[in-house]
Every structure is written in C-alpha cells, then in structure tokens.
Enzyme design. Structure first.
Site, PDB file in Angstrom:
ATOM      1  CG  ASP A  80      -2.108   0.890   1.118  1.00 25.76           C
ATOM      2  OD1 ASP A  80      -3.234   0.363   1.093  1.00 25.76           O
ATOM      3  OD2 ASP A  80      -1.928   2.136   1.049  1.00 25.76           O
ATOM      4  CG  PHE A  84      -8.607  -4.944  -2.298  1.00 26.34           C
ATOM      5  CD1 PHE A  84      -9.968  -5.045  -2.056  1.00 26.34           C
ATOM      6  CD2 PHE A  84      -7.807  -6.051  -2.048  1.00 26.34           C
ATOM      7  CE1 PHE A  84     -10.529  -6.221  -1.573  1.00 26.34           C
ATOM      8  CE2 PHE A  84      -8.350  -7.231  -1.574  1.00 26.34           C
ATOM      9  CZ  PHE A  84      -9.708  -7.322  -1.334  1.00 26.34           C
ATOM     10  CB  ALA A  85      -4.007  -0.463  -4.637  1.00 32.21           C
ATOM     11  CB  THR A 110     -17.123  -0.783  -8.378  1.00 30.44           C
ATOM     12  OG1 THR A 110     -18.370  -0.177  -8.075  1.00 30.44           O
ATOM     13  CG2 THR A 110     -16.501  -0.031  -9.545  1.00 30.44           C
ATOM     14  CG  ASP A 111     -22.478  -1.803  -7.891  1.00 29.77           C
ATOM     15  OD1 ASP A 111     -21.670  -0.880  -7.683  1.00 29.77           O
ATOM     16  OD2 ASP A 111     -23.507  -1.973  -7.203  1.00 29.77           O
ATOM     17  CD  GLU A 112     -19.938   3.539  -7.718  1.00 26.46           C
ATOM     18  OE1 GLU A 112     -19.669   4.606  -8.287  1.00 26.46           O
ATOM     19  OE2 GLU A 112     -19.868   3.389  -6.483  1.00 26.46           O
ATOM     20  CE1 TYR A 156     -13.698   3.873  -7.706  1.00 28.42           C
ATOM     21  CE2 TYR A 156     -16.092   3.816  -7.914  1.00 28.42           C
ATOM     22  CZ  TYR A 156     -14.909   3.229  -7.504  1.00 28.42           C
ATOM     23  OH  TYR A 156     -14.932   1.994  -6.895  1.00 28.42           O
ATOM     24  CB  ALA A 214     -14.851   6.436 -16.644  1.00 30.31           C
ATOM     25  CE  LYS A 231     -12.196  -0.389  -9.314  1.00 30.65           C
ATOM     26  NZ  LYS A 231     -11.005  -0.910  -8.568  1.00 30.65           N
ATOM     27  CG  HIS A 233     -26.433  11.161  -7.177  1.00 31.24           C
ATOM     28  ND1 HIS A 233     -27.002  11.733  -6.068  1.00 31.24           N
ATOM     29  CD2 HIS A 233     -26.027   9.930  -6.778  1.00 31.24           C
ATOM     30  CE1 HIS A 233     -26.941  10.898  -5.052  1.00 31.24           C
ATOM     31  NE2 HIS A 233     -26.364   9.788  -5.468  1.00 31.24           N
TER      32      HIS A 233
HETATM   33  P1  NAD Z   1     -10.066   2.753   0.081  1.00 32.12           P
HETATM   34  O1  NAD Z   1     -10.032   4.091  -0.581  1.00 32.12           O
HETATM   35  O2  NAD Z   1     -10.552   2.624   1.477  1.00 32.12           O
HETATM   36  O3  NAD Z   1      -8.599   2.112   0.052  1.00 32.12           O
HETATM   37  C1  NAD Z   1      -7.765   2.205  -1.068  1.00 32.12           C
HETATM   38  C2  NAD Z   1      -6.352   1.825  -0.617  1.00 32.12           C
HETATM   39  O4  NAD Z   1      -5.508   1.879  -1.782  1.00 32.12           O
HETATM   40  C3  NAD Z   1      -5.768   2.792   0.425  1.00 32.12           C
HETATM   41  O5  NAD Z   1      -5.176   2.081   1.492  1.00 32.12           O
HETATM   42  C4  NAD Z   1      -4.720   3.573  -0.363  1.00 32.12           C
HETATM   43  O6  NAD Z   1      -3.612   3.985   0.436  1.00 32.12           O
HETATM   44  C5  NAD Z   1      -4.298   2.544  -1.409  1.00 32.12           C
HETATM   45  N1  NAD Z   1      -3.722   3.174  -2.619  1.00 32.12           N
HETATM   46  C6  NAD Z   1      -4.220   4.228  -3.301  1.00 32.12           C
HETATM   47  N2  NAD Z   1      -3.378   4.543  -4.309  1.00 32.12           N
HETATM   48  C7  NAD Z   1      -2.360   3.657  -4.274  1.00 32.12           C
HETATM   49  C8  NAD Z   1      -1.188   3.449  -5.063  1.00 32.12           C
HETATM   50  N3  NAD Z   1      -0.894   4.253  -6.098  1.00 32.12           N
HETATM   51  N4  NAD Z   1      -0.368   2.430  -4.739  1.00 32.12           N
HETATM   52  C9  NAD Z   1      -0.627   1.627  -3.688  1.00 32.12           C
HETATM   53  N5  NAD Z   1      -1.709   1.778  -2.889  1.00 32.12           N
HETATM   54  C10 NAD Z   1      -2.555   2.786  -3.182  1.00 32.12           C
HETATM   55  O7  NAD Z   1     -10.905   1.835  -0.911  1.00 32.12           O
HETATM   56  P2  NAD Z   1     -11.926   0.649  -0.581  1.00 32.12           P
HETATM   57  O8  NAD Z   1     -13.250   1.228  -0.298  1.00 32.12           O
HETATM   58  O9  NAD Z   1     -11.306  -0.283   0.375  1.00 32.12           O
HETATM   59  O10 NAD Z   1     -12.008  -0.045  -2.009  1.00 32.12           O
HETATM   60  C11 NAD Z   1     -11.098  -1.076  -2.374  1.00 32.12           C
HETATM   61  C12 NAD Z   1     -11.400  -1.527  -3.787  1.00 32.12           C
HETATM   62  O11 NAD Z   1     -12.754  -1.973  -3.868  1.00 32.12           O
HETATM   63  C13 NAD Z   1     -11.253  -0.418  -4.823  1.00 32.12           C
HETATM   64  O12 NAD Z   1     -10.635  -0.945  -5.973  1.00 32.12           O
HETATM   65  C14 NAD Z   1     -12.681   0.011  -5.113  1.00 32.12           C
HETATM   66  O13 NAD Z   1     -12.807   0.476  -6.438  1.00 32.12           O
HETATM   67  C15 NAD Z   1     -13.434  -1.284  -4.906  1.00 32.12           C
HETATM   68  N6  NAD Z   1     -14.840  -1.110  -4.470  1.00 32.12           N
HETATM   69  C16 NAD Z   1     -15.128  -0.451  -3.305  1.00 32.12           C
HETATM   70  C17 NAD Z   1     -16.465  -0.342  -2.903  1.00 32.12           C
HETATM   71  C18 NAD Z   1     -16.851   0.315  -1.604  1.00 32.12           C
HETATM   72  O14 NAD Z   1     -18.044   0.341  -1.275  1.00 32.12           O
HETATM   73  N7  NAD Z   1     -15.923   0.835  -0.812  1.00 32.12           N
HETATM   74  C19 NAD Z   1     -17.484  -0.869  -3.691  1.00 32.12           C
HETATM   75  C20 NAD Z   1     -17.143  -1.501  -4.883  1.00 32.12           C
HETATM   76  C21 NAD Z   1     -15.819  -1.629  -5.247  1.00 32.12           C
HETATM   77  P1  TYD Z   2     -20.837   6.938  -1.347  1.00 27.20           P
HETATM   78  O1  TYD Z   2     -20.719   6.373   0.025  1.00 27.20           O
HETATM   79  O2  TYD Z   2     -19.939   8.071  -1.741  1.00 27.20           O
HETATM   80  O3  TYD Z   2     -20.701   5.714  -2.360  1.00 27.20           O
HETATM   81  P2  TYD Z   2     -20.961   5.658  -3.979  1.00 27.20           P
HETATM   82  O4  TYD Z   2     -21.001   7.024  -4.525  1.00 27.20           O
HETATM   83  O5  TYD Z   2     -19.767   4.888  -4.445  1.00 27.20           O
HETATM   84  O6  TYD Z   2     -22.253   4.905  -4.147  1.00 27.20           O
HETATM   85  O7  TYD Z   2     -22.322   7.410  -1.542  1.00 27.20           O
HETATM   86  C1  TYD Z   2     -23.420   6.526  -1.345  1.00 27.20           C
HETATM   87  C2  TYD Z   2     -24.678   7.283  -1.693  1.00 27.20           C
HETATM   88  O8  TYD Z   2     -24.862   8.313  -0.721  1.00 27.20           O
HETATM   89  C3  TYD Z   2     -24.623   7.976  -3.039  1.00 27.20           C
HETATM   90  O9  TYD Z   2     -25.907   7.896  -3.652  1.00 27.20           O
HETATM   91  C4  TYD Z   2     -24.293   9.407  -2.714  1.00 27.20           C
HETATM   92  C5  TYD Z   2     -24.919   9.599  -1.347  1.00 27.20           C
HETATM   93  N1  TYD Z   2     -24.223  10.556  -0.456  1.00 27.20           N
HETATM   94  C6  TYD Z   2     -24.941  11.583   0.178  1.00 27.20           C
HETATM   95  O10 TYD Z   2     -26.168  11.714   0.005  1.00 27.20           O
HETATM   96  N2  TYD Z   2     -24.258  12.435   0.994  1.00 27.20           N
HETATM   97  C7  TYD Z   2     -22.913  12.332   1.215  1.00 27.20           C
HETATM   98  O11 TYD Z   2     -22.333  13.166   1.954  1.00 27.20           O
HETATM   99  C8  TYD Z   2     -22.199  11.257   0.582  1.00 27.20           C
HETATM  100  C9  TYD Z   2     -20.716  11.102   0.781  1.00 27.20           C
HETATM  101  C10 TYD Z   2     -22.903  10.401  -0.242  1.00 27.20           C
END
Ligand code: NAD
Ligand code: TYD
Length: 339
Positions: free
Chosen positions: A36, A84-85, A128-130, A155, A157, A159, A281
């Site tokens: 990381d 994941f990064a 991600t599903d996005e 974001y 795009a 992914k 959105h």
């Molecule tokens: P996060 O932002 O919490 O963590 C990302 C980690 O990647 C951090 O520890 C950061 O330091 C590290 N990182 C960033 N740039 C880096 C680099 N250049 N080199 C090495 N490390 C680096 O993210 P998360 O929520 O844990 O998501 C993890 C993965 O899951 C991502 O790929 C994200 O697209 C995917 N994902 C997340 C969600 C969600 O709800 N959080 C949903 C769907 C998919």
């Molecule tokens: P978020 O947690 O940023 O995840 P994602 O955009 O990847 O789905 O947001 C979840 C939902 O909540 C999204 O529809 C945007 C909304 N949201 C708010 O209404 N207020 C906020 O301050 C944030 C961060 C998100």
C-alpha cells in the site's frame, strides 16, 4: 511444501484492510503481503492485531511505480495477487479525475505486466458495480455480469478501463484472472467520507448530515465480511477468465440509511440537511448475485443486523475514526460541503 504467497494491494484501506485480516487469520499457512502507498485513505493502525504474526508482511509501494513493482514481483514470485488499491471516492473523482486514471488504470497495467512476467497463479481484480452505470427505479431490474459497461463518473470510468485491461491481458496473453464487481460495502474501518461512516461520525457529534438531492437514490449494501468471503471463494474456486458480481439484495434509499442510523443512535432527524445533488448522480445500483451463489457464496448479514453492529463498532472505535478524519480529510470536507 511451499507456502503460498498472496499479494494484497491496497491492504491498508477499508475493504483490502478487512481482507488482509481475514486471510492472515484464516490461512496461517499462507504468507500475506499487504502492499500500500498509504494515501489519505490508508492507515496501518487497523493492523495492530495482526502485525506481529509471522504470516503478515507490509510493503510500502506505489502501484504506478514500475521500477519498484517489477523487481518486487521478480524477487517474491507471488502466487496470488488480489488487487484492491485504487482511488475509490466518486466525489473526489468529480473534483480531480487525473489521479483516478493514474492509479486505477495505469497502476493496474503495471501490476498486470508484473503478474504476466512472473506467471502468477491467479490475478483477482476487485472492481465495482458502478462500471455498469445506473438502473432506474424498477425494482425487478438488476446488474448481471452481462450488463454492458456504461460508467458515468470519472471514478467508475477509471474502474471500467482497468476491468477491460484485465480482460485483455487474459484474452491476449492468457493471464489467469477473475474480476469481481461488488455493490457498496459497509462495516468496520470504512473511511468517514463515504455515506454510512460519515453519517455515524457526524450524528455522534450532533453535526448535520449532508444528503444529496432528495435522498431517493438507491444503493445495494454489502457487509464487508460477506465481501471478504466472496473474494476468498473466487480466489480459490473462481473459473479462470470469469467475472462475478457480489451483492446481497440489501437495497435502501440514502434517506432510509441515514434515518436508520439516526434512529439507532437515538438522535433527531433534524440533523438531516438536503444539499445540492452530486453531478451525474447514479439513481440506483442493484446486483444479481446468482452466478456467485452457484459457486457457493451466501451472504450472512441482513442490512438491519449489519448496520446495528457497524454503529456499535464506531462507538467502540472512536479513537480510530477520530484520528483518520483529523488530517487531510478535514480540508476536503470543508471544501466539499458548506454545512
Ligand atoms: P479505500 O479508498 O478505502 O482504500 C484504497 C487503498 O488503496 C488505500 O489504502 C490507499 O492507500 C491505497 N492506494 C491508493 N493509491 C495507491 C497506489 N498508487 N499504490 C498503492 N496503494 C494505493 O478503498 P476501498 O473502499 O477499500 O475499495 C477497495 C477496492 O474496492 C477499490 O478498488 C474500489 O474500487 C473497490 N470497491 C469499493 C467499494 C466500496 O463500497 N468501498 C465498492 C465496490 C468496489
Ligand atoms: P458513497 O458512500 O460516496 O458511495 P458511492 O457514490 O460509491 O455509491 O455514496 C453513497 C450514496 O450516498 C450515493 O448515492 C451518494 C450519497 N451521499 C450523500 O447523500 N451524501 C454524502 O455526503 C455522501 C458522501 C454520499
């Protein structure tokens, strides 16, 4: 017998961090390498409970730094890479898309080159599903693995671009890969810029909670522990080259989520503040997880149980989230919201 080496990129972040803990505890016979860069979203204090274990290793590195990554792969000869990064926050990608292309697209390409060069046994790409874009409010429609990619934010795009590169390295070079596409995660160590931890941390401090637009947008919430189990299954049993969607049918409007948290904490709904909507959105995300269920996955967490436990976790771990929101995040929040 040789111990298996598993490289987890982004293992200091939210989902990667939970997955590192899961692997270190479940597989003492594997060596787990958490790599990381420790950006604003990464922190190692969450690994205090595992850092002294023999099978846990930390490497500070930037996935875009080819001159570091390639020699590292040549030296360690990883069996599995679970990637994941990423830059992961949609709102930040709207403000500054460049770093999302650099980390999520170019960083993934460096890792793919390194994996190809050193013949890793499997490369699991966490997406991600996005990438599928948005659904309308018809509750009978879901994202399947065949849904066309139509990302709407910088974001998503970035992914989707990385997903296509992973696919191409499989088709062109025969790299053994899987791609997982999960819905919104929640649970311990979720960084408080995302909706659920942001709401919990603000409500606990009696601060206003910003809800975008009318709060009717829908997300399909997946507990991070269910997600970890899904990735474990795909890593070990996923058919090479296949994509798996991960989601537990927990659709809720943002307003429902915020109100549930406020009620759990016994606070007033007057804390809700409707603010300007996010640009572009997405209306609704909802996953059809049939393919993964056929592989043997079943989520354990209903949303109500998961959210109650998560709220309790934030109450019990105030020190952690107070420390992570005290740094760079503070400036981000002040610029992003006018409340
Ligand atoms: P996060 O932002 O919490 O963590 C990302 C980690 O990647 C951090 O520890 C950061 O330091 C590290 N990182 C960033 N740039 C880096 C680099 N250049 N080199 C090495 N490390 C680096 O993210 P998360 O929520 O844990 O998501 C993890 C993965 O899951 C991502 O790929 C994200 O697209 C995917 N994902 C997340 C969600 C969600 O709800 N959080 C949903 C769907 C998919
Ligand atoms: P978020 O947690 O940023 O995840 P994602 O955009 O990847 O789905 O947001 C979840 C939902 O909540 C999204 O529809 C945007 C909304 N949201 C708010 O209404 N207020 C906020 O301050 C944030 C961060 C998100």
């Amino acid at each position: 017998m040789n111990r298996k080496k598993v490289l987890v990129t982004g293992g200091a972040g939210f989902i990667g961090g939970n997955f590192v803990k899961y692997l270190v505890n479940k597989y003492p016979e594997y060596d787990i390498y958490n790599m990381d860069l420790l950006t604003y979203a990464g922190d190692l204090t969450k690994h205090k409970d595992i850092e002294s274990k023999d099978n846990y290793h930390f490497i500070k590195a930037d996935i875009t730094d080819r001159d570091t990554i390639i020699p590292l792969f040549e030296k360690e000869k990883f069996d599995y890479v679970v990637h994941f990064a990423a830059e992961s926050h949609v709102d930040r990608s709207i403000i500054d898309p460049g770093i999302f292309i650099r980390t999520n697209v170019m960083g993934t390409q460096v890792l793919l080159d390194a994996a190809k060069l050193t013949s890793v046994y499997k490369f699991v790409h966490i997406s991600t599903d996005e990438v599928y874009g948005e659904l309308d409010f018809d509750p009978t429609t879901f994202f399947t693995e065949e849904t066309p990619l139509q990302p709407n934010s910088p974001y998503s795009a970035s992914k989707a671009s990385s997903d296509l590169l992973v696919r191409a390295y499989h088709e062109t070079y025969g790299l053994p890969i899987n791609i997982t596409r999960c819905s919104n995660n929640y649970g311990p160590y979720h960084f408080p810029e995302k909706l659920i931890p942001l709401t919990i941390s603000r409500v606990l401090n009696d601060l206003k909670v910003p809800v975008y637009g009318d709060g009717r947008n829908i997300r399909d919430w997946l507990h991070v522990f269910d997600h970890c189990a899904a990735i474990d299954l795909v890593m070990h049993k996923g058919v090479i080259g296949e994509v798996y969607n991960v989601g537990g049918h927990n659709e809720r409007t943002n307003l429902e989520v915020v109100k549930t948290i406020i009620k759990t904490l016994g606070k007033s709904e007057n804390l809700i503040e409707f603010v300007q909507d996010r640009l572009g959105h997405d209306k609704r995300y909802a996953i059809d997880p049939t393919k993964l269920e056929k592989l043997g996955w079943k989520p354990k967490y209903a949303f109500e149980t998961g959210i109650a436990q998560t709220v309790q976790w934030y109450l019990d771990n105030k020190e952690w989230w107070e420390q992570v929101i005290s740094g760079e995040y503070k400036n981000y929040f002040e610029n992003q919201y006018n409340i």
